[in-house]
Write an enzyme that holds these catalytic residues in place. Structure first.
Site, PDB file in Angstrom:
ATOM      1  CD  GLU A   1      25.185  13.148  27.021  1.00 38.45           C
ATOM      2  OE1 GLU A   1      25.928  12.273  27.516  1.00 38.45           O
ATOM      3  OE2 GLU A   1      26.019  13.737  25.979  1.00 38.45           O
TER       4      GLU A   1
ATOM      5  CG  HIS B   1      -1.958  -1.106   1.520  1.00 41.28           C
ATOM      6  ND1 HIS B   1      -2.709  -1.413   0.215  1.00 41.28           N
ATOM      7  CD2 HIS B   1      -2.078  -1.873   2.156  1.00 41.28           C
ATOM      8  CE1 HIS B   1      -3.460  -2.284   0.617  1.00 41.28           C
ATOM      9  NE2 HIS B   1      -3.319  -2.867   1.697  1.00 41.28           N
TER      10      HIS B   1
END
Lengths: 382, 260
Positions: free
Chosen positions: A363, A278
């Site tokens: 971080e 699809h």
């Protein structure tokens, strides 16, 4: 033209990490996530193979790898489990301030015994009142003769409940903001160093995250990294080095999401054919692979920049920010490809979304990354 | 003790295989070759013996073209082999296992060997002929399906077991011997990162293919094909566990004919 091929050394490092990820980490990833178990036996094996202290030079007992080599390893590990990878590479973050700011005597005193046996270390910067605004940190360091006395609290510290060594950022004078921040190496066994319990987290549940309280902890002056006031710069230079592997970690999570989604799309039938046939699903897969490819190349480029000896602030911020956003988007599309099954915990993709989320936050949150990127960008136009 | 372990570079197990354009052999293009399976167990056995018999040395030997034979040898060195010999086949080698055994035997005649270890068969073609042919060509006894080989220093014999699905035998024999090892009975070790980096710089002794003897092979592979894809699984639909069991038994009896 630049050369994107890996050396035979890099191929074999990647093979090692891939084998470890598949045989030692992946089989336990779902269980450790479900039970929020800290699988220390896996971290021990990672240490035995040389996968924990990647950035420490071989003269101190580490693996002595450059940034690109580290990224190749981290991506493979994260493909199996983002949370375990965070705990495995946390030593790199914690030890980097010693590598960047330590004297030869300090490196030998701290790194050599640490690397000689299995052990975890933690980078302790974030505090309950603020993470990204590191200049506002409140943990105090008061000089008393030949030592400092630390008081305050750190939070969201990876591996803190299990680590034996901490690199701690504290201020000698809050009035001085950034210029008061000073870095220390602190042994967990120091009196007045009180690691708290594991936090209950949305993702990265095989990793451990916790608080550390300092109540009159006496730290020798000999454990101070650099001079008073040099800690903020040291923390930022550390994050310049360690941000890029987070790009690799996010890329590994994204690649795992695509691998699951593509394999599922070939098996799952709807309207009489595999959903991969699809166009709606094909577009998803095509967008996912584009994002991953770009994330990986930005990460490799940032790592290459750092390996050339440059600081790489702009490149590493771009890589971390883009790759972590890509990981979240790709994991989201993987869940959508799986449909209802994707939302179920019996299938592997919902964990990837939860794990990817943290890479946008830790971080340096992506908002901070974007402000860094804009600052570096505008500098070129001023 | 001088131990030689013969290893074959085989395609990584997850590789998608296809025939070469001429349709005769596996297409090596884009295939990653690795040390795996039975050969990993052979290397592990060599290292276990080395660790238990002081003064032992292990030499890995591989026959094949660049870079795959050299890469496989470096993997063996990273695991702990002391030295490596690469018999450079130049072009794509003959896939005939007896040709491979001839190349190995011709090379081994000039290398010290108290014991020659191989996987009992290769991880790719599974022919299982090299160890036997190598024993014949070297004129020494050979045994396949072996597990747990040890050196009895007091009596100067090797002791070992042969383990198959239907039997277990125990043997002893003096060296030199050629031994084909069973797979995965000894939990092969993983090379550590520093050893991997060191192995990249290890010397690999490159030797030419020995001149063919009077009995050189005249065989030639003519076609290479992959097995046809398996038929799809049959899904049994049901509403209750009882119905599932009933339908499963019916399929097993009438279609699969597992029982009457």
């Amino acid at each position: 033209m630049p050369d994107f091929s890996l050396t035979p050394e890099q191929e074999s490092l990647r093979d090692l990490a891939r084998k470890f990820a598949r045989t030692e980490m992946a089989p336990h990833a779902a269980e450790a996530d479900r039970t929020a178990r800290f699988p220390e036996e896996i971290y021990r094996k990672a240490y035995d193979l040389g996968l924990t202290n990647l950035n420490v030079p071989t003269e101190y007992g580490g693996s002595g790898l450059g940034a690109l080599d580290q990224c190749l390893i981290v991506e493979e590990l994260a493909h199996a489990c983002g949370g375990m990878t965070t705990s495995i590479i946390a030593n790199c973050l914690a030890l980097e301030p010693i590598l960047l700011g330590g004297t030869p005597e300090q490196k030998a005193r701290f790194l050599t015994p640490f690397c000689a046996q299995y052990g975890l270390a933690s980078f302790a910067l974030t505090e309950p009142s603020g993470g990204s605004d590191a200049g506002a940190l409140r943990t105090r360091a008061r000089r008393e003769g030949d030592h400092y006395v630390l008081d305050g609290e750190k939070c969201f510290i990876t591996n803190a409940p299990h680590a034996g060594l901490y690199t701690v950022f504290a201020t000698v004078d809050p009035e001085r903001r950034h210029k008061g921040i000073t870095a220390f190496v602190v042994s967990r066994s120091t009196e007045g160093v009180l690691p708290g319990k594991d936090e209950e987290k949305m993702g990265h549940r095989a990793s451990s995250t916790g608080t550390i309280r300092f109540e009159g902890a006496k730290v020798p002056v000999a454990n101070r990294l650099g001079e008073e006031g040099e800690g903020f710069s040291l923390a930022m230079r550390t994050l310049d080095q360690t941000r890029t592997p987070i790009g690799a970690l996010a890329t590994g999570i994204a690649q795992a999401a695509l691998d699951h989604a593509a394999a599922y799309s070939l098996k799952r039938q709807s309207f009489g054919k595999p959903i991969a046939q699809h166009q709606a699903i094909q577009i998803k897969l095509a967008n996912m692979v584009q994002a991953i490819h770009a994330a990986r190349l930005l990460t490799w480029h940032a790592a290459w920049t750092i390996d050339q000896g440059a600081r790489g602030t702009l490149e590493s911020s771009i890589a971390k920010c883009f790759a972590s956003d890509a990981a979240f988007a790709v994991a989201d599309e993987a869940i959508q490809t799986f449909g209802g099954y994707g939302y179920m915990k019996d299938y592997p993709v919902e964990k990837l979304l939860r794990d990817a989320k943290l890479t946008q936050i830790y971080e340096g949150a992506n908002e901070i990354q974007r402000s860094v990127i804009a600052r570096e960008l505008l500098r070129a136009y001023e | 003790m001088e131990i030689v372990v013969c290893i074959k570079p085989v395609p990584e197990p997850e590789t998608r295989l296809r025939a070469a354009p001429d349709g005769r052999i596996l297409d090596p293009e884009g295939v990653k070759y690795v040390l795996t399976g039975y050969d990993e167990s052979a290397v592990e056995q060599a290292l276990l013996l080395k660790e238990s018999v002081p003064g032992s040395k292990v030499r890995a030997v591989s026959f094949g073209p660049s870079p795959r034979a050299e890469e496989t040898l470096r993997a063996a060195v990273a695991l702990g082999c002391d030295s490596a010999t690469w018999i450079d086949s130049g072009a794509e080698p003959s896939p005939d296992p007896v040709d491979v055994a001839r190349a190995l035997a011709g090379t081994l005649r000039s290398l010290p060997h108290d014991l020659v270890l191989c996987g009992k068969q290769a991880g790719d073609d599974e022919a299982g002929l090299v160890a036997g042919a190598l024993g014949e060509l070297l004129g020494v006894p050979d045994f396949g399906y072996v597990v747990d080989l040890r050196w009895d220093a007091a009596r100067s014999v090797f002791t070992f077991h042969r383990m198959t699905e239907t039997l277990q035998e125990s043997w002893e024999a003096p060296g030199p011997l050629v031994i084909g090892l069973q797979q995965a009975w000894n939990d092969p070790r993983t090379a550590k990162l520093p050893a991997i980096l060191k192995s990249r710089k290890a010397p690999i002794d490159k030797v030419p293919v020995p001149a063919p003897d009077a009995h050189a092979s005249r065989s030639r592979a003519t076609t290479f094909a992959l097995p046809p894809p398996r038929a799809g699984a049959k899904l049994i639909e049901y509403k209750t566990p009882e119905e599932a069991a009933e339908r499963l038994v019916k399929v097993l009896r009438e279609e699969a004919k597992v029982f009457p």
